[in-house]
Design a protein around this motif. Structure first.
Motif, short mmCIF file in Angstrom:
data_model
loop_
_atom_site.label_atom_id
_atom_site.label_comp_id
_atom_site.label_asym_id
_atom_site.label_seq_id
_atom_site.Cartn_x
_atom_site.Cartn_y
_atom_site.Cartn_z
N ASP A 118 26.86 36.42 37.97
CA ASP A 118 28.40 35.97 38.21
C ASP A 118 28.74 35.89 39.39
OD1 ASP A 118 30.50 36.87 37.31
OD2 ASP A 118 30.62 39.21 37.48
N ARG A 119 29.93 35.35 39.78
CA ARG A 119 30.40 35.05 41.21
C ARG A 119 31.24 35.88 42.10
NH1 ARG A 119 29.40 29.67 41.77
NH2 ARG A 119 28.79 28.74 40.00
N THR A 120 31.25 35.84 43.60
CA THR A 120 32.14 37.24 44.37
C THR A 120 32.99 36.34 44.21
OG1 THR A 120 31.24 35.77 46.19
CG2 THR A 120 30.93 38.42 45.44
N HIS A 121 34.12 36.99 44.60
CA HIS A 121 35.70 36.27 44.91
C HIS A 121 35.86 34.44 45.84
CE1 HIS A 121 39.81 35.93 47.10
NE2 HIS A 121 40.36 35.63 45.18
N ASP A 122 35.39 34.23 46.64
CA ASP A 122 34.66 33.42 47.91
C ASP A 122 33.79 32.02 46.38
OD1 ASP A 122 31.83 33.94 47.45
OD2 ASP A 122 32.23 33.95 49.21
N GLY A 123 33.60 32.52 45.15
CA GLY A 123 33.04 31.14 44.30
C GLY A 123 30.86 31.21 44.48
N GLU A 223 36.66 42.87 36.96
CA GLU A 223 36.92 43.46 38.32
C GLU A 223 36.81 42.00 38.73
OE1 GLU A 223 36.84 45.79 39.92
OE2 GLU A 223 36.78 47.23 38.28
N ILE A 224 37.13 42.14 40.23
CA ILE A 224 37.11 40.67 40.71
C ILE A 224 35.98 41.70 42.17
CG2 ILE A 224 38.31 38.97 42.85
CD1 ILE A 224 40.53 39.47 40.90
N TYR A 226 34.91 41.14 46.14
CA TYR A 226 35.28 40.15 47.18
C TYR A 226 33.75 40.27 48.05
CZ TYR A 226 40.00 41.10 46.07
OH TYR A 226 41.49 40.46 45.15
N SER A 227 33.20 40.80 47.81
CA SER A 227 31.26 40.75 48.84
C SER A 227 30.65 40.88 48.12
CB SER A 227 31.80 42.12 49.81
OG SER A 227 31.68 43.05 48.97
N GLU A 230 30.05 44.76 47.42
CA GLU A 230 30.99 45.63 46.66
C GLU A 230 30.47 45.31 45.66
OE1 GLU A 230 35.42 45.29 45.16
OE2 GLU A 230 34.94 43.65 46.08
#
Length: 284
Positions: A118-123, A223-224, A226-227, A230
């Motif tokens: 999966d990926r975090t919010h920053d890609g 879910e998103i 951000y780190s 998290e």
């Protein structure tokens, strides 16, 4: 009824196959209907991927004496439903029974593990290593990191072997982290056996593949992160919920591990006992 249709009530009920009492019985709403409806709606909002069967199991665990049909009636009346999953494109899943697959017969007989990305919010990408006991359906661990290599696989298995014991077989696909000589040699040294699936046959690793789908459907797609930290906290919280609370259809809508199993280091320490007073001895 006779005045409207010209047919007697007895004759009409006989033709329709209904009992005559249905024409006189007045529907009565149970006194707890409103509270039950509120609880069903609340659970449906909290667990958006659960259907009325799992909601029924959660209600019973919370103390409600209710059957599935009543929950289904309220569920449909309130217009609740589970959104359809997104179709998987580019994959062909077949189960032709071309091989004889090892079947789990008891706890710690067959474990299975696999990677999910999966990926975090920053890609930025991160990976999850999921380990499942195929017999109990319990998720033993989910290790989350930016990169996971063969050494990380060995470290996770070593921790699980200490706290859970050594399984007889470990099932996986033919990924480079699983077929590495270091992993194979370490597993053989501790007394376990590897059970690799046929190449291009993910359905042979069905237990962990099913778990991966539930993880993505119930958590990752909603879910998103951000780190990375998290993601680690939320995924571990979901894993504990999956083991201890989430009703599993294959287990009679009971969770895989109702009682949380903690490692020796995480066991709660007993409260210190008061030291008994020392008797005073007078010396003559």
């Amino acid at each position: 009824m006779r005045a409207v249709t010209g047919v007697s009530e007895r004759r009409a009920c006989q033709v329709l196959g209904q009992h005559r009492s249905t024409q006189r019985k007045v529907a009565r709403t149970p006194d707890d209907e409103a509270r039950l409806t509120a609880d069903i709606v609340q659970l449906a909002r909290q667990y958006g991927r659960y259907g009325y069967r799992r909601i029924t199991a959660l209600l019973k665990r919370a103390g409600w004496c209710v059957n599935r049909k009543r929950v289904e009636r309220i569920w449909r009346r309130e217009g609740l439903k589970v959104p359809q999953r997104q179709p998987k494109r580019g994959r062909l899943w077949l189960a032709d029974g071309s091989c004889i697959r090892l079947r789990p017969e008891r706890p710690n007989h067959v474990w299975a593990y696999d990677f999910v990305e999966d990926r975090t919010h920053d890609g930025r990408r991160f990976r999850m290593l999921n380990v499942v006991d195929e017999f109990t359906r319990e998720c033993l661990a989910i290790k989350v990191a930016r990169k996971l290599k063969a050494a990380d696989v060995i470290a996770l298995l070593a921790d699980l072997f200490v706290t859970r014991g050594t399984p007889e077989h470990i099932r996986s696909d033919n990924g480079p982290e699983f077929v590495a000589k270091a992993v194979q040699g370490w597993i053989a040294a501790v007394g376990a056996k590897t059970a690799y699936i046929e190449r291009g046959s993910p359905w042979e690793n069905g237990y962990v593949e099913s778990f991966n789908g539930k993880l993505r459907d119930e958590l990752l797609q909603g879910e998103i992160f951000y780190s990375l930290r998290e993601a680690q906290v939320l995924i571990e919280a979901w894993r504990r919920h999956y083991n201890t609370l989430r009703p599993h259809s294959a287990l009679g809508y009971q969770p895989p591990a109702p009682e949380v199993t903690l490692g020796p280091a995480a066991q709660p320490r007993p409260a210190p006992q008061a030291t008994p007073p020392v008797a005073q001895v007078s010396i003559q």
